[in-house]
Write an enzyme that holds these catalytic residues in place. Sequence first.
Site, short mmCIF file in Angstrom:
data_model
loop_
_atom_site.label_atom_id
_atom_site.label_comp_id
_atom_site.label_asym_id
_atom_site.label_seq_id
_atom_site.Cartn_x
_atom_site.Cartn_y
_atom_site.Cartn_z
CE LYS A 1 -0.78 70.00 -72.57
NZ LYS A 1 -0.89 68.66 -72.07
CG HIS B 1 7.17 59.04 -66.84
ND1 HIS B 1 8.16 59.87 -67.33
CD2 HIS B 1 7.65 57.78 -66.97
CE1 HIS B 1 9.18 59.15 -67.74
NE2 HIS B 1 8.89 57.88 -67.53
CE1 TYR C 1 4.82 68.47 -69.30
CE2 TYR C 1 3.91 66.27 -69.11
CZ TYR C 1 4.93 67.13 -69.52
OH TYR C 1 6.05 66.61 -70.12
N PRO D 1 7.02 72.86 -78.13
CG PRO D 1 9.09 71.85 -78.54
CD PRO D 1 8.28 73.06 -78.89
CE1 TYR E 1 9.12 70.41 -70.16
CE2 TYR E 1 8.90 68.48 -68.74
CZ TYR E 1 8.60 69.15 -69.91
OH TYR E 1 7.76 68.57 -70.84
#
Length: 388
Positions: free
Chosen positions: A295, A72, A381, A291, A198
């Site tokens: 990580k 991704h 990220y 979560p 998200y």
Amino acid sequence: MRTQVAIVGAGPAGLLLAHLLAAEGVESVVVESRSEEYVAGRIRAGILEQSTVDLLRYAGLGDRLDREGDRHRGIHLQWPGERHHLDFVDLVGRAVHVYGQTEVQKDLVAARRAAGQQVVYEVGDTALHDLKTDHPSVTFTQDGEEQRITADVVVGCDGSFGPSRSALPSPSTWARTYPYSWLGVLADVAPSTDELIYAWHPDGFALHSMRSATVSRLYLQVPNGTAPEEWSDDRIWAALRDRLGHGQDGWAMTDGPITEKSVLPMRSFVQSPMRHGRLFLAGDAAHIVPPTGAKGLNLAVADVALLAPALVDLLRKDDTRLADAYSDTALRRVWRCTHFSWWMTTMLHTGGDPFDEQLQLSQLRWVTSSEAGATGLAENYAGLPIGF
């Protein structure tokens, strides 16, 4: 039994450490309280940072990841009426991979078995001894009989409830429990999105993730103390459609059979130091993150990437420098990832305070409209360098 490194915990951290040590000629024995089937079946993380992918490839564990993993370029950030894509490759030159922890575990178990290396499952009463000496040991019971492994080093990869964390005398600890949990579901339906969504919503956060081309992983913010059975399948899909924006700009949410439901409390925890004598901690034994920032598994892999060469130098060269620096070096990254996970969590989860909600929306607008804001999120990220 006698070995160089006794590893407590046969999850990804413990098995990856054993694999990396074996490649450098260092022997280890891994003990695990659960069954092999239980450990292999735990549904956990699904996002691998670029540095995690690079390490798995370097260790010869990347073949199936490269065939079956889904690369991704970024994620979608959303709030009612708006959805924005952050392209990590354009921003920082790194991607992430969707490849579940269960799949990483399968690869590690297969590698351990192919090498004829030992994992002792379903042990009880595990205890650690003589950690300040050059010959620490681990005792446990198996089939009603007590066993002892004498080693040069013990490594605790046994999570937050194992005996290793409590073996450190008087550590410093920092903890935060968040006022909400995640209801997570697995569904036998193709993902309705190309990359993770998200979503901030007044009713609570939602996340659309995936495990494969035919299996979706989805999450809803719920109050602490929620029981999975409180949410029927119809209620789950209705909430997901609402929070993820079904019908917004023509986007459609496709539902399907839900095969698993679970509730995950949200907490942060850090323990320092990550070493006591000849005991070293890695992964959840030393730190827990919510979560939201993806990580947990990646931090465990980063710990192991630091610890493996430190133990090789210690045991093969009698060079203590990397081992002595391990805790401080690992904790720098732990705190950076703890902050990022807290930041993502508090930006996206609602608590009913109108003032806080406006601050969250302002932050989301900044992240999605500012190259500097987007780059900061992407850098964290997609993963910092292992030695950060």
